[in-house]
Design an enzyme around this catalytic site. Structure first.
Site, PDB file in Angstrom:
ATOM      1  N   SER A  63       0.815  -1.097   0.142  1.00  0.00           N
ATOM      2  CA  SER A  63       0.121  -0.015  -0.160  1.00  0.00           C
ATOM      3  C   SER A  63       0.670   1.167  -0.144  1.00  0.00           C
ATOM      4  CB  SER A  63      -0.878  -0.143   1.007  1.00  0.00           C
ATOM      5  OG  SER A  63      -2.071   0.509   0.893  1.00  0.00           O
ATOM      6  N   HIS A 112      -7.428  -5.680   0.195  1.00  0.00           N
ATOM      7  CA  HIS A 112      -6.204  -4.879   0.262  1.00  0.00           C
ATOM      8  C   HIS A 112      -5.363  -5.436   1.510  1.00  0.00           C
ATOM      9  CE1 HIS A 112      -3.999  -1.233  -0.216  1.00  0.00           C
ATOM     10  NE2 HIS A 112      -4.069  -1.088   1.051  1.00  0.00           N
TER      11      HIS A 112
HETATM   12  C1  GTR Z   1      -5.536   4.469   1.505  1.00  0.00           C
HETATM   13  C2  GTR Z   1      -4.897   5.445   0.670  1.00  0.00           C
HETATM   14  C3  GTR Z   1      -4.252   4.553  -0.404  1.00  0.00           C
HETATM   15  C4  GTR Z   1      -3.134   3.279   0.090  1.00  0.00           C
HETATM   16  C5  GTR Z   1      -3.885   3.021   1.487  1.00  0.00           C
HETATM   17  C6  GTR Z   1      -3.012   2.282   2.495  1.00  0.00           C
HETATM   18  O1  GTR Z   1      -6.087   5.032   2.502  1.00  0.00           O
HETATM   19  O2  GTR Z   1      -5.936   6.020   0.080  1.00  0.00           O
HETATM   20  O3  GTR Z   1      -3.639   5.358  -1.469  1.00  0.00           O
HETATM   21  O4  GTR Z   1      -1.984   3.831   0.272  1.00  0.00           O
HETATM   22  O5  GTR Z   1      -4.414   4.001   2.177  1.00  0.00           O
HETATM   23  O6  GTR Z   1      -1.798   2.754   2.701  1.00  0.00           O
HETATM   24  O7  GTR Z   1      -3.416   1.319   3.207  1.00  0.00           O
END
Ligand code: GTR
Length: 421
Positions: free
Chosen positions: A261, A402
């Site tokens: 991420s 995610h």
């Molecule tokens: C989210 C963000 C993403 C991603 C994520 C993370 O809120 O919008 O770009 O990086 O966080 O780091 O888990």
């Protein structure tokens, strides 16, 4: 006459309303049918308009692209501080039930031991006769979060973050262990090194004030607003590498940088700037990472800059509503890794990170690899879930959310073993 003018005005507004989402991307799109047309900046056309056809010309083009990313997205990337030094805080020869040796090392960035530092946790397999490849990545919640191992020193910086974010986030040993396959890596002959990303900069808009962008500005000769948090985290990954190069048990030619991420964005930027990273792994890095910015799907440039104003430099915000004018797109970032092995991974339920945009970005980085005679993804279509494709550039989309999980790690180990002989 007046009525006609008003009508024309309304007509223009209506047109604008339809076209703004495509170009301004101010709302979020999850409909593939609405993505629309976009043109990516040409990877192999130099600033002066010449077409790059070989490795030698690519060297120059690569420098141009790196500079474009520095000036428009991530900011400058300072080098190694003159007075960097390392203090071994703890060695455990019998870690993880005897399977590993753990080393905890404090990296000081300035003279003496009063200045800013980062704490690195390194696990090495205990039964190896030669230096081992090492996976390097930052963690989100402190070194103690990666494993239940009670000998891991508790993060000193992590509690500070809660003060600012007002989120109660107690330090629990191993509460991120699902993401850190320490034992699996060790059993397969890999070392793993990590540090808390907040040791470099706490992740909130004013975090820079207590982070290295402020404390090291004289030492590094760079002002806080000349780079962003992603740049600071990427810089930290290179400093871990400075230490690893001194450790005889590590193979300095097989240092693999990875990140999930926002830390995947940092890993890519680190890999672009620091060619000591022999391979680069982006796990669900999304917008500002592997995903194409121009593709209107999931998170947008506007949204990321609004929610996380500290991640990128001010110049990046000038593209919030006209991303089509950005002189780069993320396939060019991925191309900066060439000819080194690159892995891009997505997840089926992680639409915010735009899996297809991540795939297409990897696909569009291929021409840089071709210049070196390396095979990229080859396939033009996304593979079905849970199937990895490609050689020097590899891609998969894992079923699920995610995250970075065992399935991902298993692919990364195979990828590294087959590419870094
Ligand atoms: C989210 C963000 C993403 C991603 C994520 C993370 O809120 O919008 O770009 O990086 O966080 O780091 O888990």
């Amino acid at each position: 006459m007046m009525i006609k003018k008003v009508n024309f005005f309304l007509f223009c507004l209506a047109i604008l309303h339809v076209s703004l989402p495509l170009f301004g991307q101010e709302t979020f799109n999850y409909d593939e049918g609405k993505v629309g047309e976009y043109t990516l900046p040409s990877l192999l056309t130099s600033n002066s308009g010449d077409i790059v056809t070989n490795e030698k010309e690519w060297k120059q083009r690569r420098a141009e692209i790196l500079q474009l990313f520095q000036e428009n997205v991530y900011g400058k990337c300072p080098g190694k501080p003159k007075h960097i030094h390392f203090e071994i805080k703890k060695i455990n020869k019998n870690a993880l039930a005897g399977k590993a040796i753990s080393k905890q090392v404090r990296i000081f960035f300035t003279k003496g031991n009063k200045g800013p530092y980062m704490d690195v946790l390194l696990y090495l397999p205990s039964h190896t006769s030669k230096p081992v490849p090492v996976f390097v990545g930052l963690n989100f919640k402190g070194n103690q979060s990666v494993n239940t191992d009670s000998t891991i020193l508790l993060s000193e910086k992590q509690p500070e973050l809660s003060k600012y974010t007002k989120k109660n986030d107690p330090m629990i040993r191993g509460n991120q262990s699902e993401r850190w396959e320490v034992e699996t890596l060790i059993e397969n002959g890999f070392a793993t090194a990590t540090a808390y990303y907040g040791d470099l900069e706490l992740d909130y808009p004013e975090g820079w004030q207590s982070g290295i962008r402020t404390s090291l500005q004289t030492e590094l000769g760079i002002k806080p607003d000349e780079w962003g948090a992603i740049g600071a985290w990427a810089w930290g990954l290179s400093r871990i590498t400075d230490y690893l190069e001194t450790d005889k048990q590590v193979n300095p030619k097989k240092i693999i940088v990875h990140g999930h991420s926002r830390l995947g964005k940092a890993a890519l930027w680190a890999g672009a700037n620091d060619t000591r990273f022999a391979a680069v792994i982006s796990n669900n890095s999304g917008e500002g990472g592997a995903a194409l910015a121009r593709r209107w799907f999931g998170e947008t440039t506007n949204r990321i800059n609004t929610n996380f104003p500290h991640w990128f430099i001010g110049q990046y915000k000038t593209f919030n509503n006209n991303v089509q004018n950005l002189p780069v797109d993320q396939h060019m970032l991925l191309a900066l890794i060439a000819p080194r092995p690159l892995y891009v991974a997505s997840a089926t339920e992680d639409l915010w990170a735009d899996p297809k945009g991540e795939f297409l970005s990897a696909k569009n980085a291929e021409p840089a690899y071709t210049l070196f005679g390396k095979k990229g993804l080859e396939n033009t279509e996304m593979p079905p879930p849970d199937t990895s494709i490609g050689k020097t550039i590899r891609y998969h989309i894992r079923t699920g959310k995610h995250n970075i999980l065992l399935f991902d790690w298993l692919q990364y180990m195979v990828f590294v073993s087959s590419n870094l002989k």
